[in-house]
Design an enzyme around this catalytic site. Sequence first.
Site, PDB file in Angstrom:
ATOM      1  N   CYS A 107       2.372   3.761  -4.693  1.00  0.00           N
ATOM      2  CA  CYS A 107       3.325   3.147  -5.615  1.00  0.00           C
ATOM      3  C   CYS A 107       3.576   1.680  -5.259  1.00  0.00           C
ATOM      4  CB  CYS A 107       4.605   3.983  -5.650  1.00  0.00           C
ATOM      5  SG  CYS A 107       5.663   3.664  -7.061  1.00  0.00           S
ATOM      6  N   HIS A 108       4.785   1.337  -4.790  1.00  0.00           N
ATOM      7  CA  HIS A 108       5.122  -0.030  -4.395  1.00  0.00           C
ATOM      8  C   HIS A 108       4.764  -0.304  -2.929  1.00  0.00           C
ATOM      9  CE1 HIS A 108       7.590   0.269  -8.041  1.00  0.00           C
ATOM     10  NE2 HIS A 108       7.694  -1.046  -8.027  1.00  0.00           N
TER      11      HIS A 108
END
Length: 185
Positions: A107-108
Amino acid sequence: MSQRIMILATNGFEQSELEEPKSRLEKAGYETVVVSPEDGQIRGFSDGEWGDPVDVDLTLDEATTDTFDALVLPGGQINPDILRMNDKAVKLVRDFATENKPIAAICHAPWMLIEAGLVDGKTVTSWPSVRTDLKNAGGNVVDQEAAVDGNLITSRNPDDIPAFTAELVKQLEAQLANEKSLEDA
């Protein structure tokens, strides 16, 4: 002794991106250790709300790569943004890379890979809003469940957790087989 996987996180991690890989790895026989700059507990984020607390097993000040076989970096917007400002956390990620141990970021969390200088020339993926940052850091950005380039494993979002974890397990199994063949030689 089972292989040990460090999960590096702080408050604001995406709940599923810590808990699901942790559970899958433990069910597969691996030991997981949650490492954080904070001691006690850290709290996740889920569906726009603060999630459940998770116990911290080891503080960042106590952690080294010596007794770990791989690193998992959960996402969430808050978690990797805080961690990438922590020099010890960034150094730890860099140390795993130097030792060629698997690093799995979802994800991030690839922000941590950028901060550690690990993306240039690598094929990677992430949450859509991080992809420009990956490109600017020299990464070859793809849109797929799991991108594997050397010891780096990256995924886009919680839907990719099965593929993300499976790729990490493949690398851990290969690492163990390589160590065994060296012992047998």
